[in-house]
Enzyme design. Structure first.
Site, short mmCIF file in Angstrom:
data_model
loop_
_atom_site.label_atom_id
_atom_site.label_comp_id
_atom_site.label_asym_id
_atom_site.label_seq_id
_atom_site.Cartn_x
_atom_site.Cartn_y
_atom_site.Cartn_z
N CYS A 1 -0.40 1.53 7.33
CA CYS A 1 -0.91 1.96 6.07
C CYS A 1 -2.34 2.51 6.15
O CYS A 1 -2.34 3.45 5.12
CB CYS A 1 -0.99 0.65 5.19
SG CYS A 1 0.59 -0.04 4.96
N GLU B 1 0.84 -1.23 0.01
CA GLU B 1 0.01 0.07 0.13
C GLU B 1 0.83 1.29 -0.05
O GLU B 1 0.40 2.24 -0.80
CB GLU B 1 -0.90 0.01 1.31
CG GLU B 1 -1.82 -1.19 1.23
CD GLU B 1 -1.32 -2.29 2.23
OE1 GLU B 1 -2.08 -2.87 2.91
OE2 GLU B 1 -0.08 -2.45 2.25
N CYS C 1 -2.89 -2.39 7.29
CA CYS C 1 -2.48 -2.40 8.64
C CYS C 1 -2.62 -0.94 9.07
O CYS C 1 -2.95 -0.29 8.31
CB CYS C 1 -0.84 -3.00 8.91
SG CYS C 1 0.30 -1.68 8.34
#
Length: 153
Positions: A94, A63, A91
């Site tokens: 990100c 990402e 996560c």
């Protein structure tokens, strides 16, 4: 969805298949197999996969790589009217970067029970970001599981 199903161009499934191609590249490069694409106006403007091992950088998630690439392509830091397709739930790191980018949509495949952003309240995402989950979830999940099974052997 099985391999015999027809995928309509410009659908969430179509673009998630593109992200899966990136995840398979990561798998072949012995990276955790997460792939991402960012789409603007039905056009892929960024493709990426995890590069944490190659770059020796814990922040080199698919990402993060895609955000940087898309921002460079657009010539600005905001990704309004863009959609991120990623094979695994982002996560918290990100998700925070995606919030700062003001991305309009996030579509992900498999959830991440241990590190996914949805575990956090309040959500780290921008309040206007639409989230869609479960697109090609089984294929995404199986690829991650097979990667870690291979690591254990």
């Amino acid at each position: 969805m099985n391999s015999n199903d027809t995928i309509t161009p410009f659908s969430d499934e179509y673009f998630m298949k593109q992200a899966m191609q990136e995840a398979y590249k990561a798998f072949e490069e012995d990276e955790i197999p997460v792939g991402a694409v960012i789409v603007s106006n039905n056009r892929i403007i960024a493709r990426s996969h995890n590069l944490t091992e190659r770059l020796n950088d814990v922040t080199a998630h698919a990402e993060m790589q895609a955000i940087t690439s898309a921002a460079n392509y657009l010539g600005g830091k905001y990704l309004k009217d863009c959609t991120l397709y990623v094979t695994l739930e982002p996560c918290n790191m990100c998700a925070g970067a995606l919030a700062w980018s003001q991305i309009s949509r996030i579509v992900y495949g498999a959830g991440d029970e241990k590190r996914g952003f949805s575990r956090f309240t309040p959500s780290p995402l921008h309040p206007r970001t639409e989230v869609v989950s479960g697109i090609l979830e089984e294929e995404s999940s199986e690829l991650i599981k097979s990667f870690f099974a291979k690591k254990r052997n």
